[in-house]
Design an enzyme around this catalytic site. Sequence first.
Site, PDB file in Angstrom:
ATOM      1  N   ASP A   9      43.822  25.442  43.848  1.00 38.95           N
ATOM      2  CA  ASP A   9      44.454  26.621  44.423  1.00 38.95           C
ATOM      3  C   ASP A   9      43.862  27.935  43.966  1.00 38.95           C
ATOM      4  O   ASP A   9      44.457  28.984  44.168  1.00 38.95           O
ATOM      5  CB  ASP A   9      45.950  26.606  44.107  1.00 38.95           C
ATOM      6  CG  ASP A   9      46.209  26.742  42.612  1.00 38.95           C
ATOM      7  OD1 ASP A   9      45.279  26.499  41.831  1.00 38.95           O
ATOM      8  OD2 ASP A   9      47.325  27.112  42.246  1.00 38.95           O
ATOM      9  N   CYS A  10      42.718  27.943  43.311  1.00 42.50           N
ATOM     10  CA  CYS A  10      42.101  29.203  42.922  1.00 42.50           C
ATOM     11  C   CYS A  10      40.591  29.010  42.848  1.00 42.50           C
ATOM     12  O   CYS A  10      40.092  27.890  42.870  1.00 42.50           O
ATOM     13  CB  CYS A  10      42.637  29.715  41.595  1.00 42.50           C
ATOM     14  SG  CYS A  10      42.126  28.721  40.181  1.00 42.50           S
ATOM     15  N   CYS A  13      39.529  26.748  40.077  1.00 38.82           N
ATOM     16  CA  CYS A  13      39.762  25.331  40.376  1.00 38.82           C
ATOM     17  C   CYS A  13      38.639  24.801  41.259  1.00 38.82           C
ATOM     18  O   CYS A  13      38.133  23.699  41.059  1.00 38.82           O
ATOM     19  CB  CYS A  13      41.101  25.155  41.095  1.00 38.82           C
ATOM     20  SG  CYS A  13      42.543  25.635  40.137  1.00 38.82           S
ATOM     21  N   CYS A 382      44.493  32.982  30.043  1.00 38.89           N
ATOM     22  CA  CYS A 382      45.040  32.859  31.405  1.00 38.89           C
ATOM     23  C   CYS A 382      45.027  34.193  32.137  1.00 38.89           C
ATOM     24  O   CYS A 382      44.452  34.322  33.218  1.00 38.89           O
ATOM     25  CB  CYS A 382      46.465  32.343  31.362  1.00 38.89           C
ATOM     26  SG  CYS A 382      46.688  30.867  30.376  1.00 38.89           S
ATOM     27  N   ASP A 424      23.904  52.915  62.428  1.00 36.87           N
ATOM     28  CA  ASP A 424      23.227  52.794  63.706  1.00 36.87           C
ATOM     29  C   ASP A 424      23.991  53.697  64.672  1.00 36.87           C
ATOM     30  O   ASP A 424      25.158  54.007  64.442  1.00 36.87           O
ATOM     31  CB  ASP A 424      23.277  51.325  64.152  1.00 36.87           C
ATOM     32  CG  ASP A 424      22.886  51.159  65.594  1.00 36.87           C
ATOM     33  OD1 ASP A 424      21.832  51.680  65.961  1.00 36.87           O
ATOM     34  OD2 ASP A 424      23.643  50.516  66.341  1.00 36.87           O
ATOM     35  N   ASP A 723      51.826  35.437  26.538  1.00 37.73           N
ATOM     36  CA  ASP A 723      50.766  34.949  27.419  1.00 37.73           C
ATOM     37  C   ASP A 723      51.281  34.764  28.843  1.00 37.73           C
ATOM     38  O   ASP A 723      50.663  35.229  29.801  1.00 37.73           O
ATOM     39  CB  ASP A 723      50.225  33.622  26.887  1.00 37.73           C
ATOM     40  CG  ASP A 723      49.202  33.013  27.832  1.00 37.73           C
ATOM     41  OD1 ASP A 723      48.119  33.597  27.981  1.00 37.73           O
ATOM     42  OD2 ASP A 723      49.499  31.961  28.436  1.00 37.73           O
TER      43      ASP A 723
END
Length: 766
Positions: A9-10, A13, A382, A424, A723
Site C-alpha cells: 500500500d505504499c 512496500c 516511520c 510553444d 513515534d
Amino acid sequence: MSYFVQGMDCASCVAKVERLVGGLPGTGEVSTSFTRQTLKVQLDETRTPRQTLEQHLRSLGYVPTLQGRETTPDTQHPHEHGHEHGDSHAPGHSQAAAAGPGRPWHQSPQGRLVVLSGAFLAAAWVLGFAAPALSTAAFVAATLLGVWPLARRAVASARLGDPFSINMLVSLAATGAVLIGQAAEGAVVVFFFAVGELLEGVAAGRARAGIQALAALAPKTALLLPDSADGTAPLAREVPAGTLRAGQTVQVNPGARVPADGTVLGGTSGVDDSPVTGESVPVVKSVGDGVFAGSINGDGVLTVRVDREASDTTIARITAMVEEAEASRAPTARFIDRFSRVYTPGVVLVSALVATVPPLLGGDWHSWLYRGISLLLIGCPCALILSVPAAITSGVSAGARRGLLIKGGAALESIGGVRTVAFDKTGTLTAGHPRVTDVHPVGGTREDVLRLAAAAEAGSSHPLARAVLHAARGLNVPATTDARALPGRAVTARLTGAEPDAGREVTVSSPGHTATLTDLAPDVQAQVTRLEAQGRTAVLVLLGEPGGRVAPEVRGVIGLRDELRPDAAPALAALHRLGVRTVMLTGDNGRTARAIADDLRRAGAPELEVHAALLPEDKLRLIRDLQARGAVAMIGDGINDAPALAQADVGVAMGGGTDVALETADAALLREQVSGVADLIALSRATMSNIRVNIAFALGLKAVFLITTLLGYTNLWMAVLADTGATAIVTANALRLLRWQPPARPRPQRSPTRRPRDHARPPPGS
C-alpha cells in the site's frame, strides 16, 4: 502472471516487493502498482515455482491472490491495506486493512488484531485491581499476542536480506520490556504500534482514493446504436461498456455518463467534464466536439461515435500514467530511503551501546537497559520515511482531481524549482484553431488556390492543414499521391487523375522555404509582408515539375490567423508573480511572433522573450541553452514538441495535444488551459513545503525524545506514543494536500482584436 497483493500500500512496500521478486531465480520483468496493489511478473516456474513466490510474499505479511481466481482487485476495497515504509514498517502493517466496501475497520485483519490486543490489555489492567497476581501474566499474553506477527515478519525480512526493519525494532523493544519486568509497558507498546499501523493504512487509502474513484467513473453499460440498413431509426440496446469498439455509435441520454471517449455525431447538450478535467462549468458539446468517458451529459440526447476503447479512454490513460508514475520516485524520497538504511542500523547500535556501556562503567543495569529499549522505539523511522511518499501521493491525487496530471514524484518535485517556462505558441498560448482569412491568387482564382492547397494538405492533422481543408469544403479538390512533409517548411504532393496539371507537384510552403525554391515577385512579397505585419501567418501555394529541375510557379498566398487563449495573459502574469521567466518558442516568422507578444502584453502579460522561425532542432538547442541558467519547463502540444519536452527538466503537454506529446511529457494539463502551468508550480511548491515541515517535525521530535530518554524522563509507552503520534501527525499534514486549491487569480481579459493572430508554417504543434 498478475497478482493482487493485499498490503502493498505504499511506494516503499512496492520497492520491497520488487526487490524480493526480482531476486528470485527465473524472474523476468517485474512491474507493480501501488494504486491497484497489483504485481505483474514473468516467472520461469521450472526455477521458482509459483507457490514459492507466494510463500515468500506471505512470509513478509503480504497476501497475494492470483488474478482471475478467487478474489480480484475489483472485489477489494482501496482501503484494504496497511503500511510499510522502506526499512521501517513491514507489511504486517500491510494487513492494516481498513475494511472493504461496507465493512467497518474492525473487520479487517489489522483491525481484528487491534481489537484483540486491546481487549487483552484492558483485561490485564482490570486484573491489576481484581487479581494482581494474574495481571502480569495477562500483560505478558497481550505483549506476545502483538509481538508474534511482528517477530515472524522480522525473521522473514532478515532471511531475505533486510535485518533492520521496524518489526525487528519493536519486537526487540517489547520482548526486552517483558524480560526486565516491564510487561505492562511492553503490552502498551505493541498495542499503540498496532493502532498506528491501522491509522496509517486508512490514511494511505484516503490518499489513493481520488485516483481509484476516477477509474470507477466510467459507466459499466452503454446504449449501442446498430447500423440501420433500411433507413429506419435504429433502436439502442444496452451492452457492457467494455465491449465497445472504435467506430461504433452510442446514444447518451440526459443525465447519463458518457461510456467512452468519442466525437458527437448528433445532438447538442451541456456536458459536465469535471470528473476528468476538474472544470466545474459544463461545456456545450455539439456535432464534431469530443467528449470524455465518465463525463455527465446534461439535458440533451447525444449520439456519439466511439473513438477509443475502454482500455484506452482518457480516464484509463490517466490511471495508467499515475500508476507508472509511482516508479518515478522523488529525489527527496530516494535520499530518505538511502538515509534510513544507514539510520536504522545506527539506532540499533546506539541503543545497544546505551544499554551496555554505562552499566559496564558502574551504572545501574535495569535503568540503562530500559533506556536502551526506549531508544529502539524513539529511533523508529516511520514518520521520517512516510513524510515524503504520503505528501507526494496526496499532491499527485490533488492535481489529478483538478485536471493536472503529474507523472510521479520526480516530476512533482522538479516543476516547483523551474526558473524558466518555455511555451510553444500554436495550441498553447493560442487556441490552436486557425482559420483562413485571406486568399490572394496569382494568375488564377481564389478557388484554384484553395483547391491546390487542400490537395497538398489532404490527410494532414496540422492545425494549418485543417484550416485550409475547412476553407476548401465544397470545392472539387484534386486527388494526389506521394505526399510528404518537410517539418517546419512545407508539404508537397503529386497531382493525379484528370486534372490538367496531373503529374505536377503542388507545394504549400512557408515564405522562408519558398525563397529557397524560387524568386518571389515584388507584389507577392508585399502581400506576405502585409499579412505578417497584421499578425497573420502567410503560406504560399506553388506548382512545379517533379524533381525540382525547374523553379515552381507561385499560384497564390493564403493568410491564416489564430486567437490567443483567453487565459494566456493571466497565466503569464501568474508565472511572473511566482518569479518564473517566460519564453515563447515558435516556428512562425518573427513579425507574427512579435505581434502575438504585443497582444499578450496589451492583455496584461509581462514582457515575453520571443524566439521565432524555429525548426524542431532549434527548439531543442534553445532548451539546452536556457538550462544553463536554471531548470526549464517546456509547454507544448505537438509531435514536433516531443524532443523539446523530453529535453526540458519538466515537459508539460496540453491535454488536447498529440499522443506523442502526452507520452513524452512529465505532466499534462487536462483542462487545456495554460493557466494550469502556474497551478502545477504552486502545487509542487506546496508539496515540497509540506515535505520539509514533515521531515523537520519528525527529526525534531526524535531529537527531543532522544535527549529526554537519555536523561531518564521518557518511558516505553511515551516512546512508542511519540513515534505513532509523529507518524499520525505527518500523515495528517500530508493529507491536507488533498484539499489543495489553485491560488485565486484575476479573471482573464478578452483577447485583443486589433491585431489578428498567426501561424507561419511551423512544425506541427509549433
